[in-house]
Design an enzyme around this catalytic site. Sequence first.
Site, PDB file in Angstrom:
ATOM      1  CB  ALA A 163      -0.884  -0.019   1.249  1.00  0.00           C
ATOM      2  CB  SER A 174      -1.777  -2.263  -2.735  1.00  0.00           C
ATOM      3  OG  SER A 174      -2.659  -2.002  -1.662  1.00  0.00           O
ATOM      4  CE1 TYR A 183      -6.096  -6.663   2.621  1.00  0.00           C
ATOM      5  CE2 TYR A 183      -5.369  -4.522   1.831  1.00  0.00           C
ATOM      6  CZ  TYR A 183      -5.124  -5.703   2.514  1.00  0.00           C
ATOM      7  OH  TYR A 183      -3.895  -5.908   3.086  1.00  0.00           O
ATOM      8  CB  THR A 235      -5.240  -9.844   0.854  1.00  0.00           C
ATOM      9  OG1 THR A 235      -4.447  -9.360  -0.227  1.00  0.00           O
ATOM     10  CG2 THR A 235      -4.385  -9.973   2.099  1.00  0.00           C
ATOM     11  CE  LYS A 255       0.214 -10.621  -0.484  1.00  0.00           C
ATOM     12  NZ  LYS A 255      -0.119  -9.954   0.772  1.00  0.00           N
ATOM     13  CG  HIS A 286      -0.123  -9.211   5.214  1.00  0.00           C
ATOM     14  ND1 HIS A 286      -1.329  -9.308   4.600  1.00  0.00           N
ATOM     15  CD2 HIS A 286       0.169  -7.886   5.215  1.00  0.00           C
ATOM     16  CE1 HIS A 286      -1.746  -8.099   4.255  1.00  0.00           C
ATOM     17  NE2 HIS A 286      -0.849  -7.227   4.614  1.00  0.00           N
ATOM     18  N   GLY A 312       8.050  -7.890  -1.204  1.00  0.00           N
ATOM     19  CA  GLY A 312       7.342  -6.689  -0.750  1.00  0.00           C
ATOM     20  C   GLY A 312       8.313  -5.564  -0.446  1.00  0.00           C
TER      21      GLY A 312
HETATM   22  C1  LIG Z   1       4.354  -1.554   3.702  1.00  0.00           C
HETATM   23  C2  LIG Z   1       3.605  -2.770   3.281  1.00  0.00           C
HETATM   24  C3  LIG Z   1       2.334  -2.636   2.780  1.00  0.00           C
HETATM   25  C4  LIG Z   1       1.627  -3.765   2.386  1.00  0.00           C
HETATM   26  N1  LIG Z   1       0.394  -3.609   1.829  1.00  0.00           N
HETATM   27  C5  LIG Z   1      -0.276  -4.695   1.405  1.00  0.00           C
HETATM   28  C6  LIG Z   1      -1.524  -4.547   0.754  1.00  0.00           C
HETATM   29  O1  LIG Z   1      -2.005  -3.452   0.537  1.00  0.00           O
HETATM   30  N2  LIG Z   1      -2.177  -5.674   0.396  1.00  0.00           N
HETATM   31  C7  LIG Z   1      -1.652  -6.924   0.623  1.00  0.00           C
HETATM   32  O2  LIG Z   1      -2.275  -7.913   0.284  1.00  0.00           O
HETATM   33  N3  LIG Z   1      -0.464  -7.084   1.198  1.00  0.00           N
HETATM   34  C8  LIG Z   1       0.246  -5.996   1.578  1.00  0.00           C
HETATM   35  N4  LIG Z   1       1.470  -6.167   2.142  1.00  0.00           N
HETATM   36  C9  LIG Z   1       2.074  -7.505   2.241  1.00  0.00           C
HETATM   37  C10 LIG Z   1       2.905  -7.835   0.998  1.00  0.00           C
HETATM   38  O3  LIG Z   1       2.070  -8.037  -0.110  1.00  0.00           O
HETATM   39  C11 LIG Z   1       3.741  -9.096   1.168  1.00  0.00           C
HETATM   40  O4  LIG Z   1       2.933 -10.166   1.603  1.00  0.00           O
HETATM   41  C12 LIG Z   1       4.897  -8.913   2.147  1.00  0.00           C
HETATM   42  O5  LIG Z   1       5.435  -7.616   2.080  1.00  0.00           O
HETATM   43  C13 LIG Z   1       5.980  -9.923   1.826  1.00  0.00           C
HETATM   44  O6  LIG Z   1       6.999  -9.870   2.743  1.00  0.00           O
HETATM   45  P1  LIG Z   1       8.381  -9.084   2.529  1.00  0.00           P
HETATM   46  O7  LIG Z   1       8.082  -7.652   2.732  1.00  0.00           O
HETATM   47  O8  LIG Z   1       9.233  -9.676   3.617  1.00  0.00           O
HETATM   48  O9  LIG Z   1       8.884  -9.392   1.143  1.00  0.00           O
HETATM   49  C14 LIG Z   1       2.204  -5.045   2.526  1.00  0.00           C
HETATM   50  C15 LIG Z   1       3.497  -5.161   3.026  1.00  0.00           C
HETATM   51  C16 LIG Z   1       4.206  -4.043   3.398  1.00  0.00           C
HETATM   52  C17 LIG Z   1       5.598  -4.209   3.919  1.00  0.00           C
HETATM   53  C1  LIG Z   2      -4.672  -0.114   5.366  1.00  0.00           C
HETATM   54  C2  LIG Z   2      -3.454  -0.537   4.621  1.00  0.00           C
HETATM   55  C3  LIG Z   2      -3.194  -1.965   4.794  1.00  0.00           C
HETATM   56  C4  LIG Z   2      -2.117  -2.396   3.899  1.00  0.00           C
HETATM   57  C5  LIG Z   2      -1.502  -3.652   4.369  1.00  0.00           C
HETATM   58  O1  LIG Z   2      -1.904  -4.704   3.998  1.00  0.00           O
HETATM   59  C6  LIG Z   2      -0.404  -3.609   5.290  1.00  0.00           C
HETATM   60  O2  LIG Z   2      -0.058  -2.526   5.788  1.00  0.00           O
HETATM   61  O3  LIG Z   2       0.130  -4.680   5.592  1.00  0.00           O
END
Ligand SMILES: Cc1cc2nc3c(=O)[nH]c(=O)nc-3n(C[C@H](O)[C@H](O)[C@H](O)COP(=O)(O)O)c2cc1C
Ligand SMILES: CCCCC(=O)C(=O)O
Length: 391
Positions: free
Chosen positions: A84, A111, A135, A161, A241, A265, A319
Amino acid sequence: MNGERFTPVNTFEYEALAKLKLPKMVYDYYASGADDEYTLEDNIAAFRRLRLRPRVLVDISAQDISTTLLGIPSSFPLVIAPAAMQKMAHPDGEVAVARAAAKNKVIMTLSSLSTCSMEQVAESSPAGAKWFQLYIYKDRQVTKKLVERAQNAGYKALVLTVDAQRLGRREADIHNKFSLPQHLTFGNFQEEQTTNDDKTRTKSAQGSGIEAYFASLMDPSLTWKDIAWLQSITRLPIILKGITTAEDAQKAVQSGVAAVIVSNHGARQLDGMLATIDCVEEVVDAVRSRIPVLMDSGVRRGTDILKALALGAKAVCIGRPVLWALAVGGEEGVDDVLNLLRNEFHLAMGLVGCRSVEEIDRRIVVHQDVARIQKLKPKTHPQPLSQNARL
Ligand SMILES: Cc1cc2nc3c(=O)[nH]c(=O)nc-3n(C[C@H](O)[C@H](O)[C@H](O)COP(=O)(O)O)c2cc1C
Ligand SMILES: CCCCC(=O)C(=O)O
């Protein structure tokens, strides 16, 4: 040092540079895991507990590291995970990531809570294949509209997700009263934001604004029945996911989804879970090749990608490394990180003696503890009687 610019050569160095560059509130939001962050640490440590068993004297002068994911060619087995609010890292935000992904021929997942709109991202890099992360909103009309827009804008799959019915407890965000900075908006909800500014900008008098925002809009009542509903409103393939157990993997296959992503996540939801790489084999065994299994959380090296594939994953997603690269160098930074990981993977694959991704199998990886037990085994056996007799 001599005025020369420091050039990061791996994803960890990108994180260190990004930390220097980003406002504390933003760095903390990107970096944080849930609660005590045990699982956050373990996502990385678990990869290190896995060790490689290389085969030597294989001709690796012509390696092919490419693959295909749900019919989409990919230059190597890596997908950009949805994250995000990317304009907090760089003014170009998701558009910069999409361009770098297209250039590198890897799939980008956008996202739902992006700071550029999904149409803007699609138009910025038409040659690059994209998936849209969904979402599910309490208001199903909002969800339906997002799905229709993603379909019309040319996204090739929906990544639903399923591990975030509620947002995990990230303590740094609570301390920082994290909220989306005032100058930014959620790109996919422009209309809503003009009418309800404060709520959609995630402002909160106390605690994490993003947590309050998430709880106010997302549906915690989601069940397997909603997968059928989603299938009924879209022709796009659906990828789940956040699957980490054999039980749920079996249900996923039965529900007719196109793929699953083994994910915790990035350890941002339930602290105390296994590292994701430690869940991969269980899910792969349960799925029995009926659908592709991808994984994310903690992938930082080419050798991590190799280990994940050895345990049966078809590809990995990353991520945070993308966010660090975006913060450090915008599109160019993301391009560089993708190149780094591709080169690391190419090298690692060659050094274990694999010429194509199909050749990567379970035998190239061993759990460190198992390796130690195997080594100790002869010593734990009873000594032959004749030797004992001499003592
Ligand atoms: C800052 C941040 C925001 C994220 N936002 C989302 C999101 O909006 N939707 C989602 O499904 N996963 C979100 N994730 C999870 C990532 O899709 C992913 O599963 C995760 O970052 C993988 O781990 P890594 O950061 O160690 O590579 C987010 C992760 C981070 C670090
Ligand atoms: C409201 C933003 C949620 C995004 C997300 O999935 C995360 O921060 O892990």
